[in-house]
Write a protein that holds these residues in place. Structure first.
Motif, PDB file in Angstrom:
ATOM      1  N   GLY A  24       0.788  -1.217   0.000  1.00  0.00           N
ATOM      2  CA  GLY A  24       0.000   0.000   0.000  1.00  0.00           C
ATOM      3  C   GLY A  24       0.821   1.269   0.000  1.00  0.00           C
ATOM      4  N   LEU A  25       2.112   1.169   0.275  1.00  0.00           N
ATOM      5  CA  LEU A  25       2.971   2.352   0.253  1.00  0.00           C
ATOM      6  C   LEU A  25       3.357   2.695  -1.173  1.00  0.00           C
ATOM      7  CD1 LEU A  25       5.320   1.744   3.309  1.00  0.00           C
ATOM      8  CD2 LEU A  25       3.299   3.195   3.184  1.00  0.00           C
ATOM      9  N   ARG A  26       3.498   3.969  -1.423  1.00  0.00           N
ATOM     10  CA  ARG A  26       3.820   4.470  -2.754  1.00  0.00           C
ATOM     11  C   ARG A  26       5.131   5.237  -2.688  1.00  0.00           C
ATOM     12  NH1 ARG A  26       1.804   3.059  -7.794  1.00  0.00           N
ATOM     13  NH2 ARG A  26       2.014   4.785  -9.247  1.00  0.00           N
ATOM     14  N   ARG A  27       6.081   4.888  -3.568  1.00  0.00           N
ATOM     15  CA  ARG A  27       7.366   5.585  -3.597  1.00  0.00           C
ATOM     16  C   ARG A  27       7.486   6.397  -4.879  1.00  0.00           C
ATOM     17  NH1 ARG A  27      12.134   1.568  -5.316  1.00  0.00           N
ATOM     18  NH2 ARG A  27      11.132   0.584  -7.100  1.00  0.00           N
ATOM     19  N   THR A  28       8.541   7.179  -4.970  1.00  0.00           N
ATOM     20  CA  THR A  28       8.705   8.086  -6.095  1.00  0.00           C
ATOM     21  C   THR A  28       9.059   7.337  -7.374  1.00  0.00           C
ATOM     22  OG1 THR A  28       9.903  10.032  -6.881  1.00  0.00           O
ATOM     23  CG2 THR A  28      11.132   8.445  -5.590  1.00  0.00           C
ATOM     24  N   GLY A  29       8.837   8.001  -8.494  1.00  0.00           N
ATOM     25  CA  GLY A  29       9.242   7.485  -9.789  1.00  0.00           C
ATOM     26  C   GLY A  29      10.485   8.190 -10.289  1.00  0.00           C
ATOM     27  N   THR A  30      10.820   7.965 -11.542  1.00  0.00           N
ATOM     28  CA  THR A  30      12.021   8.542 -12.138  1.00  0.00           C
ATOM     29  C   THR A  30      11.714   9.068 -13.536  1.00  0.00           C
ATOM     30  OG1 THR A  30      12.677   6.346 -12.919  1.00  0.00           O
ATOM     31  CG2 THR A  30      13.630   7.096 -10.842  1.00  0.00           C
ATOM     32  N   ILE A  31      12.646   9.867 -14.050  1.00  0.00           N
ATOM     33  CA  ILE A  31      12.578  10.397 -15.410  1.00  0.00           C
ATOM     34  C   ILE A  31      13.648   9.703 -16.234  1.00  0.00           C
ATOM     35  CG2 ILE A  31      12.588  12.475 -16.830  1.00  0.00           C
ATOM     36  CD1 ILE A  31      12.083  14.087 -14.301  1.00  0.00           C
ATOM     37  N   ALA A  32      13.275   9.172 -17.390  1.00  0.00           N
ATOM     38  CA  ALA A  32      14.208   8.406 -18.212  1.00  0.00           C
ATOM     39  C   ALA A  32      14.129   8.872 -19.656  1.00  0.00           C
ATOM     40  CB  ALA A  32      13.918   6.905 -18.126  1.00  0.00           C
ATOM     41  N   LYS A  33      15.192   8.557 -20.391  1.00  0.00           N
ATOM     42  CA  LYS A  33      15.272   8.874 -21.821  1.00  0.00           C
ATOM     43  C   LYS A  33      15.165   7.581 -22.625  1.00  0.00           C
ATOM     44  CE  LYS A  33      18.388  11.793 -23.353  1.00  0.00           C
ATOM     45  NZ  LYS A  33      19.705  12.345 -23.787  1.00  0.00           N
ATOM     46  N   LYS A  34      14.308   7.599 -23.611  1.00  0.00           N
ATOM     47  CA  LYS A  34      14.159   6.443 -24.493  1.00  0.00           C
ATOM     48  C   LYS A  34      15.269   6.493 -25.540  1.00  0.00           C
ATOM     49  CE  LYS A  34      10.997   4.361 -27.843  1.00  0.00           C
ATOM     50  NZ  LYS A  34       9.696   4.484 -28.544  1.00  0.00           N
ATOM     51  N   ILE A  35      16.183   5.508 -25.491  1.00  0.00           N
ATOM     52  CA  ILE A  35      17.365   5.552 -26.360  1.00  0.00           C
ATOM     53  C   ILE A  35      17.346   4.485 -27.440  1.00  0.00           C
ATOM     54  CG2 ILE A  35      18.796   6.618 -24.596  1.00  0.00           C
ATOM     55  CD1 ILE A  35      19.966   3.929 -23.950  1.00  0.00           C
ATOM     56  N   GLY A  36      16.298   3.682 -27.548  1.00  0.00           N
ATOM     57  CA  GLY A  36      16.228   2.730 -28.657  1.00  0.00           C
ATOM     58  C   GLY A  36      15.618   1.409 -28.240  1.00  0.00           C
ATOM     59  N   ILE A  37      15.616   0.446 -29.172  1.00  0.00           N
ATOM     60  CA  ILE A  37      15.091  -0.894 -28.916  1.00  0.00           C
ATOM     61  C   ILE A  37      16.196  -1.909 -29.174  1.00  0.00           C
ATOM     62  CG2 ILE A  37      12.717  -0.268 -29.449  1.00  0.00           C
ATOM     63  CD1 ILE A  37      13.063  -1.461 -32.204  1.00  0.00           C
ATOM     64  N   TYR A  38      16.029  -3.099 -28.565  1.00  0.00           N
ATOM     65  CA  TYR A  38      17.090  -4.095 -28.624  1.00  0.00           C
ATOM     66  C   TYR A  38      16.471  -5.474 -28.442  1.00  0.00           C
ATOM     67  CZ  TYR A  38      21.771  -6.024 -27.838  1.00  0.00           C
ATOM     68  OH  TYR A  38      22.936  -6.727 -27.942  1.00  0.00           O
ATOM     69  N   PRO A  39      16.876  -6.458 -29.260  1.00  0.00           N
ATOM     70  CA  PRO A  39      16.342  -7.809 -29.087  1.00  0.00           C
ATOM     71  C   PRO A  39      17.103  -8.572 -28.001  1.00  0.00           C
ATOM     72  CG  PRO A  39      17.759  -7.750 -31.003  1.00  0.00           C
ATOM     73  CD  PRO A  39      17.716  -6.345 -30.469  1.00  0.00           C
ATOM     74  N   MET A  40      16.407  -9.473 -27.351  1.00  0.00           N
ATOM     75  CA  MET A  40      17.002 -10.343 -26.354  1.00  0.00           C
ATOM     76  C   MET A  40      16.440 -11.749 -26.534  1.00  0.00           C
ATOM     77  SD  MET A  40      17.082  -7.956 -22.925  1.00  0.00           S
ATOM     78  CE  MET A  40      18.263  -9.009 -22.136  1.00  0.00           C
ATOM     79  N   TRP A  41      17.173 -12.724 -26.017  1.00  0.00           N
ATOM     80  CA  TRP A  41      16.759 -14.114 -26.140  1.00  0.00           C
ATOM     81  C   TRP A  41      16.664 -14.730 -24.753  1.00  0.00           C
ATOM     82  CZ3 TRP A  41      19.446 -11.566 -29.751  1.00  0.00           C
ATOM     83  CH2 TRP A  41      19.066 -11.730 -31.093  1.00  0.00           C
ATOM     84  N   LEU A  42      15.630 -15.537 -24.571  1.00  0.00           N
ATOM     85  CA  LEU A  42      15.466 -16.266 -23.327  1.00  0.00           C
ATOM     86  C   LEU A  42      16.215 -17.589 -23.411  1.00  0.00           C
ATOM     87  CD1 LEU A  42      11.672 -15.632 -22.626  1.00  0.00           C
ATOM     88  CD2 LEU A  42      13.647 -14.225 -21.998  1.00  0.00           C
ATOM     89  N   LYS A  43      16.304 -18.280 -22.287  1.00  0.00           N
ATOM     90  CA  LYS A  43      17.054 -19.525 -22.245  1.00  0.00           C
ATOM     91  C   LYS A  43      16.394 -20.641 -23.046  1.00  0.00           C
ATOM     92  CE  LYS A  43      19.342 -18.601 -17.846  1.00  0.00           C
ATOM     93  NZ  LYS A  43      19.573 -19.056 -16.453  1.00  0.00           N
TER      94      LYS A  43
END
Length: 371
Positions: A104-123
């Motif tokens: 129920g507690l709420r903490r602060t958020g952050t400001i971020a910059k979107k710098i692109g997309i990237y593929p990843m693979w799972l196991k």
């Protein structure tokens, strides 16, 4: 003299009548007796004009270098791209301490910059698409308790049933000479250089942070879910095919000038009108949108980069977004760093932190077992 005194008294009387009428109108509007077209407060109380008009033609090269040296002596060297600069603020007297987190507690958020997309693979070999969000030089600028924040507001902001305070977070420090004196005054008490971007986050009183506290990528953990809010790309005026994905008309024989038109937009009979909400051509993009429930797959602690699931995060490349802890009940955040990550003197963190399901490129892809 008598005529001047009569004129001045008449003007004062008009001024008093105007003030009384305006106060009466505001009181009636608050009580709900009358709806008037009184302009609302468009910007919050801390908003001031940011950019100033530059007139640098009279400043020599030596003076400009001197100004940079003074700024560097006061605030320290500029932060590396993606890094965090720690400032010795006058209000930050005690070290940051972690607080026990409860649901129920709420903490602060952050400001971020979107710098692109990237593929990843799972196991298991599954390929996923991720978006890279870089938390650029985030610091707490100011904290306003709930009682002080809601004094001038009719509606008390409540998130999950309890009144919330307001924390002001800034991102990406910049040269103070590029901004107005009023805007730089926002950061005077906190001892921070002016920030390019500011954001308000409503938090629980127990999650309050002192001004000057840095916020890094370790504010989040791998495997947690977040909500990302940003402004979509401005596409301008577009037709129904691009805006709403309509199929369009036939391209074969018999079709004339109706290849990319919406077609019939009204009903027949007694309902012969255009219904509200009909998908029509119009302005596309440049609206705020929030994506909820995005999973964090990887964290880079050196450059403060988050790899989050999906490649439809609103905004273009190098645009700024706001990150919150998710509010989806199906993906709750359990026991996060509260109120934020606390650096330990003997703790050595790896440069990259991966989720358990993500395949690392340093790991072998094929394993052989003896017969």
């Amino acid at each position: 003299m008598a005529m001047a005194s009569i004129t001045s008294s008449f003007l004062n009387l008009q001024k008093n009548i105007l003030e009384i009428s305006v106060q009466t109108c505001i009181t009636q509007q608050i009580r709900g007796k009358k709806r008037l077209n009184i302009p609302k407060l468009r910007y919050p109380t801390w908003f001031v004009r940011k950019e100033r008009v530059l007139h640098d033609e009279k400043i020599s090269q030596e003076n400009s270098e001197f100004i940079k040296d003074v700024i560097s002596e006061k605030f320290g060297p500029p932060a590396i791209i993606g890094g965090i600069q720690t400032y010795n603020t006058p209000l930050k007297t005690e070290p940051l301490k972690s607080v026990e987190w409860t649901p129920g507690l709420r903490r602060t958020g952050t400001i971020a910059k979107k710098i692109g997309i990237y593929p990843m693979w799972l196991k298991d070999g599954t390929k996923i698409s991720t978006t890279l969000l870089q938390i650029v030089d985030n610091h707490v600028v100011k904290y306003i308790p709930p009682d002080e924040y809601h004094q001038t507001r009719e509606r008390v902001i409540k998130i999950r049933g309890t009144p919330k305070g307001c924390v002001l977070v800034g991102a990406e420090s910049d040269d103070p000479s590029l901004y107005t004196r009023e805007y730089c005054g926002l950061f005077e008490k906190s001892g921070l250089p002016p920030k390019k971007f500011l954001a308000r986050f409503f938090i629980s009183p127990s999650a309050a942070l002192s001004p000057g506290t840095p916020l890094t990528a370790l504010h989040y953990r791998v495997g947690d879910y977040i909500d990302v809010r940003g402004k979509t790309v401005d596409r301008g005026f577009q037709g129904v095919i691009k805006r709403w994905g309509f199929k369009g008309g036939r391209a074969s024989h018999g079709t004339t000038k109706t290849h990319r038109r919406p077609g019939n937009i009204g009903g027949g009979g007694e309902k012969g009108r255009v219904w509200p909400g009909t998908k029509m051509p119009g302005h596309m993009g440049n609206t705020w949108r929030m994506l909820k429930g995005l999973k964090i797959w990887r964290i880079n602690t050196k450059y403060n980069v988050l790899w989050v699931s999906g490649q439809n995060v609103p905004g273009s490349t190098n645009s700024y977004v706001y990150i919150y802890d998710t509010i989806l009940p199906s993906k709750p955040v359990t026991n996060p760093p509260f109120p934020t990550h606390v650096d330990k003197p003997d703790e050595v963190l790896p440069e990259n932190i991966y989720d358990e399901e993500v395949h690392r490129f340093s790991d072998p892809t094929i394993t052989f077992q003896p017969e």
